[in-house]
Design a protein around this motif. Structure first.
Motif, mmCIF file in Angstrom:
data_model
loop_
_atom_site.group_PDB
_atom_site.id
_atom_site.type_symbol
_atom_site.label_atom_id
_atom_site.label_comp_id
_atom_site.label_asym_id
_atom_site.label_seq_id
_atom_site.Cartn_x
_atom_site.Cartn_y
_atom_site.Cartn_z
ATOM 1 N N ALA A 296 0.851 -1.205 0.000
ATOM 2 C CA ALA A 296 0.000 0.000 0.000
ATOM 3 C C ALA A 296 0.884 1.251 0.000
ATOM 4 N N ASN A 297 1.950 1.210 0.800
ATOM 5 C CA ASN A 297 2.884 2.342 0.838
ATOM 6 C C ASN A 297 3.499 2.583 -0.531
ATOM 7 N N SER A 298 3.919 1.496 -1.206
ATOM 8 C CA SER A 298 4.547 1.651 -2.538
ATOM 9 C C SER A 298 3.599 2.354 -3.497
ATOM 10 N N VAL A 299 2.339 1.943 -3.473
ATOM 11 C CA VAL A 299 1.367 2.550 -4.396
ATOM 12 C C VAL A 299 1.199 4.033 -4.068
ATOM 13 N N MET A 300 1.070 4.335 -2.768
ATOM 14 C CA MET A 300 0.850 5.741 -2.373
ATOM 15 C C MET A 300 2.062 6.614 -2.723
ATOM 16 N N TYR A 301 3.282 6.072 -2.522
ATOM 17 C CA TYR A 301 4.468 6.872 -2.857
ATOM 18 C C TYR A 301 4.580 7.070 -4.368
ATOM 19 N N ALA A 302 4.122 6.065 -5.123
ATOM 20 C CA ALA A 302 4.151 6.220 -6.590
ATOM 21 C C ALA A 302 3.161 7.313 -7.014
ATOM 22 N N LEU B 21 7.549 12.771 -15.849
ATOM 23 C CA LEU B 21 6.309 12.017 -15.605
ATOM 24 C C LEU B 21 6.154 10.873 -16.604
ATOM 25 N N VAL B 22 6.380 11.200 -17.872
ATOM 26 C CA VAL B 22 6.218 10.193 -18.930
ATOM 27 C C VAL B 22 7.142 9.007 -18.676
ATOM 28 N N GLU B 23 8.401 9.297 -18.344
ATOM 29 C CA GLU B 23 9.349 8.209 -18.114
ATOM 30 C C GLU B 23 8.937 7.351 -16.915
ATOM 31 N N MET B 24 8.515 8.020 -15.834
ATOM 32 C CA MET B 24 8.098 7.275 -14.635
ATOM 33 C C MET B 24 6.887 6.387 -14.933
ATOM 34 N N LEU B 25 5.935 6.966 -15.651
ATOM 35 C CA LEU B 25 4.680 6.238 -15.891
ATOM 36 C C LEU B 25 4.869 5.083 -16.865
#
Ligand code: HEM
Length: 186
Positions: A95-101, A115-119
């Motif tokens: 859950a933490n990983s998702v929230m930090y992402a 943003l594009v690279e991260m996504l």
């Protein structure tokens, strides 16, 4: 500069939708988001972040209650009864990983290239796990509802629309990575 400063420090009455000047409603060429929409997302996520772990656990609990079919993708807690998930440390960590992402997305709304690279990378990581687009759209619906429930009057219809647009735009890029998990087309 004025727009950036007001993004950081607020403007007008300081409410999440409040920004002055015509530039506040000019969409960014790449994300399609206006500075005022970005500000609404940043300010409301700041409230969610006050209880990052609790809200993350609630997000994923709601998600798996509505869509238990996705649990099998999570080896670490696939067989844990739904009611035991909130106390499960592996579940909390996820859950933490998702929230930090999500936080990284919100923090980079003014840097579309990053943003594009991260996504795309996030999409590729999930593509290798065979996560379908529908799962993201289902999670998006759960997240929007959670924001409404948790933020109450702090989330205006304008803010809701800003979130919807942000997630739709983010997922459009993420899905490119989802469809091309090995990055052969980039
Ligand atoms: C807003 C949407 C989402 C975000 C921000 C997100 C973020 C993350 C992050 C940061 C990780 C750990 C790092 C990595 O491997 O990339 C991860 C892992 C994972 N995600 Fe997502 N995710 C999202 C949606 C989903 C959805 C819809 C599913 C499918 C039901 C899913 C399934 C998984 C799985 C199976 C893992 C691996 C878990 C493990 O084995 O530790 N994710 N996700």
């Amino acid at each position: 500069m004025g727009a950036i400063l007001s993004l950081l420090f607020g403007s007008g009455d300081g409410g999440p939708d409040s920004m002055e000047g015509p530039a506040a409603d000019v969409p960014d060429e790449e994300t399609g988001l206006t500075p005022r929409q970005k500000r609404a997302v940043v300010v409301t996520w700041d409230l969610v972040k006050q209880d990052m772990k609790g809200n993350g656990v609630e997000l994923l609990c709601r998600f798996f209650k509505e869509h238990p079919e996705y649990l099998e993708k999570f080896k670490a807690f696939a067989t844990t009864p739904l009611d035991d998930l909130p106390e499960n440390k592996k579940f909390q960590a996820h859950a933490n990983s998702v929230m930090y992402a999500v936080t990284s997305v919100v923090d980079n709304l003014d840097d579309p290239g990053c943003l594009v690279e991260m996504l795309k990378k996030l999409g590729q990581n999930h593509g290798r796990r065979n996560i379908p687009e529908k799962a993201f759209l289902d999670l998006k619906a759960v997240l929007l509802q959670l924001l409404k429930d948790k933020l109450g009057s702090h989330l205006s219809p304008y803010g809701e629309e800003a979130w919807d647009k942000t997630l739709t735009t983010a997922f459009t890029v993420l899905f490119e990575g989802l469809k091309d998990p090995e990055g052969t087309n980039t």
